[in-house]
Design a protein around this motif. Structure first.
Motif, PDB file in Angstrom:
ATOM      1  N   ALA A 130      38.338   0.434-150.414  1.00  0.00           N
ATOM      2  CA  ALA A 130      39.010   0.289-149.121  1.00  0.00           C
ATOM      3  C   ALA A 130      38.985  -1.153-148.653  1.00  0.00           C
ATOM      4  N   THR A 131      37.844  -1.822-148.839  1.00  0.00           N
ATOM      5  CA  THR A 131      37.725  -3.222-148.442  1.00  0.00           C
ATOM      6  C   THR A 131      38.655  -4.108-149.257  1.00  0.00           C
ATOM      7  N   GLU A 132      38.762  -3.829-150.551  1.00  0.00           N
ATOM      8  CA  GLU A 132      39.601  -4.646-151.432  1.00  0.00           C
ATOM      9  C   GLU A 132      41.084  -4.528-151.086  1.00  0.00           C
ATOM     10  N   VAL A 133      41.534  -3.319-150.690  1.00  0.00           N
ATOM     11  CA  VAL A 133      42.964  -3.131-150.419  1.00  0.00           C
ATOM     12  C   VAL A 133      43.297  -3.264-148.941  1.00  0.00           C
ATOM     13  N   ALA A 134      42.290  -3.606-148.119  1.00  0.00           N
ATOM     14  CA  ALA A 134      42.517  -3.721-146.675  1.00  0.00           C
ATOM     15  C   ALA A 134      43.582  -4.754-146.335  1.00  0.00           C
ATOM     16  N   ILE A 135      43.816  -5.709-147.224  1.00  0.00           N
ATOM     17  CA  ILE A 135      44.817  -6.748-146.953  1.00  0.00           C
ATOM     18  C   ILE A 135      46.242  -6.216-146.963  1.00  0.00           C
ATOM     19  N   VAL A 136      46.467  -5.004-147.508  1.00  0.00           N
ATOM     20  CA  VAL A 136      47.831  -4.467-147.548  1.00  0.00           C
ATOM     21  C   VAL A 136      47.981  -3.143-146.810  1.00  0.00           C
ATOM     22  N   VAL A 137      46.883  -2.478-146.403  1.00  0.00           N
ATOM     23  CA  VAL A 137      47.005  -1.192-145.715  1.00  0.00           C
ATOM     24  C   VAL A 137      46.807  -1.376-144.219  1.00  0.00           C
ATOM     25  N   GLY A 138      47.238  -0.386-143.463  1.00  0.00           N
ATOM     26  CA  GLY A 138      47.104  -0.413-142.018  1.00  0.00           C
ATOM     27  C   GLY A 138      47.987   0.649-141.405  1.00  0.00           C
ATOM     28  N   SER A 139      47.702   1.055-140.175  1.00  0.00           N
ATOM     29  CA  SER A 139      48.402   2.176-139.562  1.00  0.00           C
ATOM     30  C   SER A 139      49.878   1.908-139.319  1.00  0.00           C
ATOM     31  N   GLU A 140      50.309   0.648-139.343  1.00  0.00           N
ATOM     32  CA  GLU A 140      51.723   0.330-139.199  1.00  0.00           C
ATOM     33  C   GLU A 140      52.257  -0.381-140.441  1.00  0.00           C
ATOM     34  N   ARG A 141      51.452  -0.386-141.530  1.00  0.00           N
ATOM     35  CA  ARG A 141      51.870  -1.067-142.759  1.00  0.00           C
ATOM     36  C   ARG A 141      51.905  -0.127-143.952  1.00  0.00           C
ATOM     37  N   ASP A 142      50.781   0.536-144.224  1.00  0.00           N
ATOM     38  CA  ASP A 142      50.651   1.390-145.408  1.00  0.00           C
ATOM     39  C   ASP A 142      49.514   2.356-145.145  1.00  0.00           C
ATOM     40  N   ILE A 143      49.817   3.648-145.193  1.00  0.00           N
ATOM     41  CA  ILE A 143      48.857   4.668-144.767  1.00  0.00           C
ATOM     42  C   ILE A 143      48.478   5.539-145.960  1.00  0.00           C
ATOM     43  N   PRO A 144      47.272   5.360-146.536  1.00  0.00           N
ATOM     44  CA  PRO A 144      46.851   6.189-147.678  1.00  0.00           C
ATOM     45  C   PRO A 144      46.568   7.641-147.279  1.00  0.00           C
ATOM     46  N   ALA A 145      46.390   8.472-148.303  1.00  0.00           N
ATOM     47  CA  ALA A 145      46.121   9.899-148.132  1.00  0.00           C
ATOM     48  C   ALA A 145      45.414  10.401-149.390  1.00  0.00           C
ATOM     49  N   PRO A 146      44.927  11.644-149.401  1.00  0.00           N
ATOM     50  CA  PRO A 146      44.298  12.183-150.615  1.00  0.00           C
ATOM     51  C   PRO A 146      45.325  12.454-151.706  1.00  0.00           C
ATOM     52  N   ASP A 147      44.848  12.464-152.940  1.00  0.00           N
ATOM     53  CA  ASP A 147      45.673  12.811-154.091  1.00  0.00           C
ATOM     54  C   ASP A 147      44.730  13.447-155.117  1.00  0.00           C
ATOM     55  N   VAL A 148      45.011  13.305-156.381  1.00  0.00           N
ATOM     56  CA  VAL A 148      44.186  13.911-157.425  1.00  0.00           C
ATOM     57  C   VAL A 148      42.743  13.405-157.328  1.00  0.00           C
ATOM     58  N   ASN A 149      41.794  14.328-157.234  1.00  0.00           N
ATOM     59  CA  ASN A 149      40.357  14.042-157.209  1.00  0.00           C
ATOM     60  C   ASN A 149      39.890  13.274-155.981  1.00  0.00           C
ATOM     61  N   THR A 150      40.711  13.222-154.928  1.00  0.00           N
ATOM     62  CA  THR A 150      40.239  12.696-153.648  1.00  0.00           C
ATOM     63  C   THR A 150      40.410  13.775-152.599  1.00  0.00           C
ATOM     64  N   ASN A 151      39.722  13.653-151.470  1.00  0.00           N
ATOM     65  CA  ASN A 151      39.644  14.747-150.512  1.00  0.00           C
ATOM     66  C   ASN A 151      39.427  14.208-149.093  1.00  0.00           C
ATOM     67  N   PRO A 152      39.327  15.089-148.096  1.00  0.00           N
ATOM     68  CA  PRO A 152      39.135  14.620-146.722  1.00  0.00           C
ATOM     69  C   PRO A 152      37.893  13.739-146.530  1.00  0.00           C
ATOM     70  N   GLN A 153      36.797  14.053-147.215  1.00  0.00           N
ATOM     71  CA  GLN A 153      35.600  13.223-147.060  1.00  0.00           C
ATOM     72  C   GLN A 153      35.863  11.788-147.527  1.00  0.00           C
ATOM     73  N   ILE A 154      36.547  11.641-148.641  1.00  0.00           N
ATOM     74  CA  ILE A 154      36.864  10.306-149.148  1.00  0.00           C
ATOM     75  C   ILE A 154      37.769   9.574-148.161  1.00  0.00           C
ATOM     76  N   MET A 155      38.712  10.292-147.548  1.00  0.00           N
ATOM     77  CA  MET A 155      39.559   9.666-146.531  1.00  0.00           C
ATOM     78  C   MET A 155      38.750   9.260-145.309  1.00  0.00           C
ATOM     79  N   ALA A 156      37.735  10.037-144.952  1.00  0.00           N
ATOM     80  CA  ALA A 156      36.879   9.676-143.817  1.00  0.00           C
ATOM     81  C   ALA A 156      36.110   8.388-144.109  1.00  0.00           C
ATOM     82  N   TRP A 157      35.571   8.259-145.329  1.00  0.00           N
ATOM     83  CA  TRP A 157      34.884   7.015-145.700  1.00  0.00           C
ATOM     84  C   TRP A 157      35.844   5.832-145.659  1.00  0.00           C
ATOM     85  N   PHE A 158      37.059   6.068-146.138  1.00  0.00           N
ATOM     86  CA  PHE A 158      38.072   5.017-146.166  1.00  0.00           C
ATOM     87  C   PHE A 158      38.386   4.566-144.735  1.00  0.00           C
TER      88      PHE A 158
END
Length: 421
Positions: A130-158
């Motif tokens: 999350a820290t490494e990709v923080a330069i390109v993500v953001g609530s008005e730029r790029d919003i990640p979500a779960p996919d294969v082998n990721t889940n709500p807990q991983i999104m909470a950490w992110f």
């Protein structure tokens, strides 16, 4: 190493090129839309439980920003590579456009096997990524979500990692979060629910009784497991399901509720070790080739190819996964009269409810589950009707019809906005 034939990005470009040619898009627009706009590759260290340090590789790709901020999941899998992420980002662009939500497409991934990582290692990997990709993500730029082998807990950490860096909570920076930290009701089931709606609507148009349909589902995670459960609840007979451990077949119908409970008790192994009277073990090749009315590939890409398309014995394929069918297989299936509800339509339920979650997070105003499911159904059914109507009018496949609608919308947005500077 992937061959060019099964390279998912080459497949995604081939699908786009076919639609672009029929739409007669200008060459300059084609050149823009057939490649990603931004790509970030990161290699980052993670401290393991034994005190050693491992270097992991991760990616975040943004395909197109013409219709809004980009949106797309993050997958953790040993086979993740840049071309897979490019393809998934492109497919996300078309998916968002097809259901007409104001996003472009993105995708991310980390090359790892989560089953081999402890919870602490998984958390440290997620926070560092999350820290490494923080330069390109953001609530008005790029919003990640779960996919294969990721889940709500991983999104909470992110989300927590990016919030700590900003000094305040940013609910809308990811979707697919736990309800307790700003997630949306209905999000976990959304992709599988969308798949089940496609089965229902196809049966309605074909005047088929749901109770007469035999269904096979490949994949028993968040998409396949939920889809199997909801399809069973419609009255269909789910006769086979499968996950990484293999397939499970019962021609009289599986007890999906029991299998879901078993998988929940073994989150790292899912169905491995499951047994019940009348249930036969088969391999995943045989699973895909099981005679049925509806086949739902809900695992990974490139599952139905020119090597097995002749042996698929389904009337309808509903693509719960992204890119499960190659273009060569598409041609064979079309010649054989097998209908395919394409991934950019069939599995758009997840991104649709992610959009709802994002809107709720931005407003700090949350909807009940009935509202979420009702809004999802309206959008998915409308998109299905538009695709079917166009396919009928032009005498083309549902996939090509879906691409014509989606690519046209994205191309129009880019043409209207013009070229900067």
């Amino acid at each position: 190493m992937r061959s060019d034939r099964d390279n998912p990005f080459r497949i995604a470009q081939e699908q786009f090129d076919r639609a672009a040619a029929l739409l007669e898009l200008p060459d300059n627009v084609r050149e823009v839309l057939r490649v990603p706009q931004r790509e970030l590759t990161v290699r980052f260290p993670v401290m393991m439980d034994d005190g050693s340090t491992r270097i992991f590789t991760g990616y975040r790709v943004q395909h197109n920003l013409g219709r809004g901020p980009t949106k797309g999941g993050i997958r953790y899998h040993p086979s993740v590579d840049i071309d897979e992420v490019r393809a998934l980002a492109m497919w996300m662009t078309w998916k968002c456009a097809l259901v007409n939500i104001p996003y472009g497409g993105a995708k991310g991934g980390v090359v790892c096997d989560p089953a081999q990582l402890s919870s602490g290692e998984l958390e440290r990997l997620t926070r560092r990524f999350a820290t490494e990709v923080a330069i390109v993500v953001g609530s008005e730029r790029d919003i990640p979500a779960p996919d294969v082998n990721t889940n709500p807990q991983i999104m909470a950490w992110f989300m927590d990692t990016l919030s700590m860096q900003q000094g305040h909570t940013i609910n809308a920076v990811v979707t697919g979060k736990p309800i307790e930290v700003g997630g949306s009701l209905g999000r976990n089931e959304a992709t599988g629910r969308g798949v089940s709606l496609m089965v229902r609507e196809w049966a309605r148009r074909q005047r088929r009784r749901l109770e007469d349909l035999r269904v096979v589902v490949q994949g028993f995670g968040n998409v396949g497991g939920v889809a199997a459960s909801l399809i069973s609840a419609l009255g269909c007979r789910v006769i086979a399901v499968g996950d990484a451990s293999g397939g499970y077949l019962c021609r009289n119908g599986l007890n999906i509720a029991e299998m879901r409970r078993y998988a929940a008790q073994h989150p790292r192994r899912l169905l491995e070790g499951y047994s019940a009277p009348g249930v036969e073990r088969i391999d995943n090749r045989a699973l895909l080739e099981t005679p049925c009315d509806v086949l739902v590939p809900a695992a990974l890409e490139n599952q139905i190819t020119d090597q097995n398309a002749e042996r698929i014995r389904a009337t309808l394929i509903v693509e719960g996964a992204n890119g499960p069918t190659t273009p060569q297989a598409d041609e064979i299936l079309e010649e054989r009269g097998i209908v395919v509800v394409p991934d950019i339509l069939a599995n758009a339920g997840g991104v649709t409810v992610s959009y709802f979650e994002w809107v709720q997070g931005l407003q700090s105003f949350f909807w009940n589950e009935q509202d979420v499911n009702h809004r999802l159904e309206q959008i998915m059914v409308s998109a299905f009707e538009q695709v079917c109507d166009l396919a009928d009018r032009r005498g083309i496949s549902l996939r090509l019809a879906a691409y014509l609608l989606a690519v046209r919308r994205v191309a129009d947005a880019n043409l209207i906005r013009g070229l900067y500077p």
